[in-house]
Design an enzyme around this catalytic site. Structure first.
Site, PDB file in Angstrom:
ATOM      1  N   GLU A   1      30.328  75.663 -35.518  1.00 45.91           N
ATOM      2  CA  GLU A   1      29.541  74.752 -36.345  1.00 45.91           C
ATOM      3  C   GLU A   1      28.429  74.088 -35.536  1.00 45.91           C
ATOM      4  OE1 GLU A   1      33.951  74.134 -37.568  1.00 45.91           O
ATOM      5  OE2 GLU A   1      32.825  74.864 -35.838  1.00 45.91           O
TER       6      GLU A   1
ATOM      7  N   SER B   1      63.833  97.241 -27.241  1.00 46.26           N
ATOM      8  CA  SER B   1      64.425  95.895 -27.202  1.00 46.26           C
ATOM      9  C   SER B   1      63.628  94.919 -28.057  1.00 46.26           C
ATOM     10  CB  SER B   1      64.531  95.400 -25.755  1.00 46.26           C
ATOM     11  OG  SER B   1      63.257  95.238 -25.163  1.00 46.26           O
TER      12      SER B   1
ATOM     13  N   ASP C   1      55.292 105.217 -13.050  1.00 41.74           N
ATOM     14  CA  ASP C   1      53.858 105.403 -13.314  1.00 41.74           C
ATOM     15  C   ASP C   1      52.952 104.663 -12.336  1.00 41.74           C
ATOM     16  OD1 ASP C   1      54.520 106.978 -15.450  1.00 41.74           O
ATOM     17  OD2 ASP C   1      54.161 105.456 -16.983  1.00 41.74           O
TER      18      ASP C   1
ATOM     19  N   THR D   1      62.343  99.251 -23.081  1.00 45.30           N
ATOM     20  CA  THR D   1      61.668  97.960 -23.251  1.00 45.30           C
ATOM     21  C   THR D   1      61.111  97.819 -24.664  1.00 45.30           C
ATOM     22  OG1 THR D   1      61.058  97.911 -20.903  1.00 45.30           O
ATOM     23  CG2 THR D   1      59.818  96.473 -22.378  1.00 45.30           C
TER      24      THR D   1
ATOM     25  N   TRP E   1      50.175 111.175 -18.109  1.00 45.63           N
ATOM     26  CA  TRP E   1      49.343 110.640 -19.190  1.00 45.63           C
ATOM     27  C   TRP E   1      49.404 111.598 -20.364  1.00 45.63           C
ATOM     28  CZ3 TRP E   1      47.360 105.856 -19.366  1.00 45.63           C
ATOM     29  CH2 TRP E   1      46.538 105.556 -20.456  1.00 45.63           C
TER      30      TRP E   1
ATOM     31  N   ARG F   1      39.471  99.426 -16.842  1.00 46.59           N
ATOM     32  CA  ARG F   1      38.597 100.232 -15.980  1.00 46.59           C
ATOM     33  C   ARG F   1      37.630 101.103 -16.778  1.00 46.59           C
ATOM     34  NH1 ARG F   1      43.663 100.750 -14.513  1.00 46.59           N
ATOM     35  NH2 ARG F   1      43.870 102.935 -15.111  1.00 46.59           N
TER      36      ARG F   1
END
Length: 336
Positions: free
Chosen positions: A46, A286, A197, A283, A167, A204
């Site tokens: 504003e 979960s 990994d 993970t 990948w 990047r």
């Protein structure tokens, strides 16, 4: 109001933990001013919209549009509702109410008490969707949670007995993932993914800020020479042993009996409004099993693995499907 939303979205990478806000000022059917919140700590939408109006005398006969209720409190900047009243803008149209406790209708009440006509709820759904991270954070006291993974055509998330980084998707998908990282506050992985990994979890492929990196490492087994522990970005290490800050690495001791809830409580304390879960199947599952997720972004790559780690099991509603290079992308939300 659509113009307000378009303007607001320009602040996606720069305004957190503030909401994205755009504002337009109209006089006799013509836009005479516009602005958006460009960066956390800088002027609100504003303020920028009013400043852009060349002939300030027109403000007393104009309508101000804004996708979120003007603030009523002193924070990094003065209250926008005060500025609107000061310039005697007679009418304000608002997309949705700001449910943050410091505002929560106070800006509207202040303007109405001063005689301003206030209209609320124009493109309300779209206004809330734009700031889904902000609203989830303040209303549910936790970050907005994105789940993200890539799977093969035959339903595997990783090769069997993976010993080196792998990948799954195309270069176009990788670039998109880096764009997502630049848009969110944090990104989380588990210990096993970090070991296999050795990810950097930085931006990047695109221009933008690196998210806060988060790793769950209960017994502090990870080698601190791994990429996650370098100085390219802040890293939170949730563990059961210690709380300590070492350079850009912050070790946070939490209760592993209620792991997901404990992680989210700590992220709330740190004002992290959004987090991408990029961990392995365990993970990700979960968070799914805890019913603590808001959006899943699932790539299906043009690859077949024959055997490997089974993809997480998720039930939801597909709201969008896209083709990214040789990959298919599904956006899924919990069934309502």
């Amino acid at each position: 109001m659509k113009k307000c939303l378009d303007l607001a979205s320009k602040g996606l990478r720069d305004v957190s933990p503030n909401p994205m806000v755009g504002s337009v000022i109209v006089y006799e059917g013509e836009i005479i001013g516009e602005g958006y919140h460009e960066k956390y700590g800088s002027h609100h939408a504003e303020v920028n919209a009013i400043a852009s109006v060349k002939d300030k005398s027109l403000l007393t006969k104009s309508t101000l549009y804004v996708n979120l209720e003007p603030c009523a409190h002193f924070g990094k900047t003065p209250p926008c509702s005060n500025l609107i009243i000061e310039h005697k803008i007679p009418k304000v149209v608002i997309g949705c109410v700001d449910t943050f406790s410091e505002v929560a209708g106070k800006g509207i009440a202040k303007m109405e008490e001063a005689g301003t006509e206030v209209i609320i709820g124009v493109l309300k759904k779209e206004s809330r969707e734009l700031n889904k991270r902000f609203f989830t954070f303040h209303e549910q006291k936790r970050p907005y949670i994105f789940l993200k993974w890539a799977e093969s055509k035959d339903g595997f998330i990783a090769p069997k007995n993976q010993t080196e980084p792998f990948w799954m998707t195309s270069s176009g998908s990788k670039k998109l993932v880096h764009q997502w990282r630049a848009e969110e506050d944090a990104i989380l992985v588990g210990r096993i993914t970090t070991e296999k990994d050795n990810p950097s979890l930085t931006v990047r492929e695109v221009e933008g800020k690196n998210p806060t990196r988060i790793v769950i490492d209960k017994d502090l087994k990870l080698d601190t020479s791994l990429n996650l522990f370098n100085s390219e970005a802040e890293t939170l290490i949730f563990n059961s042993i210690k709380s300590e800050k070492i350079n850009t690495n912050q070790f946070v001791k939490i209760d592993f009996n209620n792991l997901i809830e404990s992680v989210l409580q700590e992220l709330y304390k740190l004002s992290i409004q959004s987090v991408i879960i990029e961990g392995g199947s365990k993970t990700l599952q979960s968070f799914i099993d805890s019913n603590l997720w808001d959006e899943a972004r699932i790539f299906t790559a043009n690859k077949t693995l024959a055997e490997g780690v089974i993809t997480p099991n998720i039930n939801g509603e597909i709201i969008e499907e896209l083709v990214i290079g040789t990959d298919n992308l599904e956006i899924i939300v919990p069934k309502r």
